[in-house]
Enzyme design. Structure first.
Site, short mmCIF file in Angstrom:
data_model
loop_
_atom_site.label_atom_id
_atom_site.label_comp_id
_atom_site.label_asym_id
_atom_site.label_seq_id
_atom_site.Cartn_x
_atom_site.Cartn_y
_atom_site.Cartn_z
N HIS A 64 53.12 6.20 -28.32
CA HIS A 64 51.81 6.84 -28.45
C HIS A 64 51.19 7.08 -27.07
O HIS A 64 51.23 6.20 -26.21
CB HIS A 64 50.86 5.97 -29.28
CG HIS A 64 51.36 5.73 -30.67
ND1 HIS A 64 52.11 4.62 -31.01
CD2 HIS A 64 51.24 6.46 -31.80
CE1 HIS A 64 52.43 4.67 -32.30
NE2 HIS A 64 51.91 5.79 -32.80
N ASP A 121 54.40 0.68 -26.09
CA ASP A 121 55.40 0.93 -27.14
C ASP A 121 56.27 2.14 -26.83
O ASP A 121 57.27 2.39 -27.49
CB ASP A 121 54.74 1.08 -28.51
CG ASP A 121 53.76 2.25 -28.60
OD1 ASP A 121 53.75 3.11 -27.69
OD2 ASP A 121 53.00 2.30 -29.59
N GLY A 143 51.03 6.80 -39.60
CA GLY A 143 52.14 6.77 -40.53
C GLY A 143 52.15 7.88 -41.55
O GLY A 143 53.02 7.91 -42.43
N ASN A 145 56.65 12.22 -38.84
CA ASN A 145 57.12 11.06 -39.59
C ASN A 145 58.13 11.44 -40.66
O ASN A 145 59.02 10.65 -40.99
CB ASN A 145 55.94 10.32 -40.21
CG ASN A 145 55.12 9.57 -39.17
OD1 ASN A 145 55.67 9.01 -38.23
ND2 ASN A 145 53.81 9.59 -39.31
N SER A 168 49.24 9.44 -36.55
CA SER A 168 48.74 8.55 -35.51
C SER A 168 48.49 9.26 -34.19
O SER A 168 47.66 8.81 -33.38
CB SER A 168 49.71 7.39 -35.29
OG SER A 168 50.99 7.87 -34.91
#
Length: 229
Positions: free
Chosen positions: A208, A205, A94, A122, A57
């Site tokens: 990012h 969030d 992801g 990840n 991402s």
């Protein structure tokens, strides 16, 4: 050849923890993933040399316009300099190293002049066995070189928060210089240097990068790309 390490950023625990939700976007709908894993430019068939960004991402530019992500900013800089290169954004939210290895063939239908590998974050956040992450990164590099020996490769280093324990976190960080050394590829020590943990440079969030954050990531990445060109 390997780049001379600039020295890894010493992140505070709070800054590292801001990365801990990086893999949250792994549940994105397939339609959204397909949108992110698209070329920055529309002219898919071109005589121009290709620069392929292959990652998760962070590469995809989650939450912002792809043209404003660091891959898109690379295309903008190349165009402004009159450089005849085409940037492809192969980022997928992801994505793990195993997933990247499985989907790599699709992106290797055309020869990339430069391949920027940004995967593994990840894996670390999910506690995947370190040897598996390392082996997948090695296998991705091997697959690119087996098909296109002349392709230049840059590996983007990543760090994770200490959720899995300090030993795991430190050993994870060491994967990237070890892979870069073993495969003799250029290493970017830490992709998110100067961005991770800064609320002003990340989306709500806290994970990012914003457009401003991606501008800093681009400035981190660009010298390595410029050197290879």
């Amino acid at each position: 050849m390997n780049s001379v390490p600039k020295g890894l950023l010493s992140l505070s625990v709070a800054a590292l923890l801001s990365l801990s939700l990086l893999s949250c976007s792994g549940g994105a709908k397939k339609s959204e993933e397909a949108k992110e894993g698209t070329a920055v430019t529309a002219d898919v068939k071109s005589e121009r040399k290709t620069i392929l960004f292959f990652g998760n991402s962070l590469t995809a530019g989650y939450g912002i316009d792809p043209e404003d992500a660091f891959a898109g900013l690379t295309q903008e800089r190349l165009d402004s300099l009159g450089q005849d290169y085409r940037v492809i954004n192969g980022g997928l939210s992801g994505e793990t190293t195993a997933g990247g290895l499985n989907r790599l063939d699709w992106f290797l239908e055309e020869e990339p002049y430069l391949f920027i590998l940004e995967l593994g974050g990840n894996d670390g956040l999910r506690g995947i066995q370190l040897s598996e992450t390392k082996n997948n990164l090695l296998a991705i590099i091997d697959k690119v070189r087996a098909k296109y020996p002349s392709t230049k490769i840059i590996l983007a280093g990543m760090q994770i928060p200490p959720n899995m324990g300090q030993e795991y976190t430190e050993e994870f960080r060491k994967i990237y210089p070890a892979v870069a050394s073993e495969k003799d590829v250029t290493l970017i020590p830490f992709l998110l240097e100067g961005v991770a943990g800064d609320p002003a440079l990340n989306l709500p969030d806290g994970i990012h990068p914003t457009e401003a954050g991606h501008e800093i990531v681009f400035e981190t990445v660009w010298p390595y790309i410029e050197r290879e060109l």
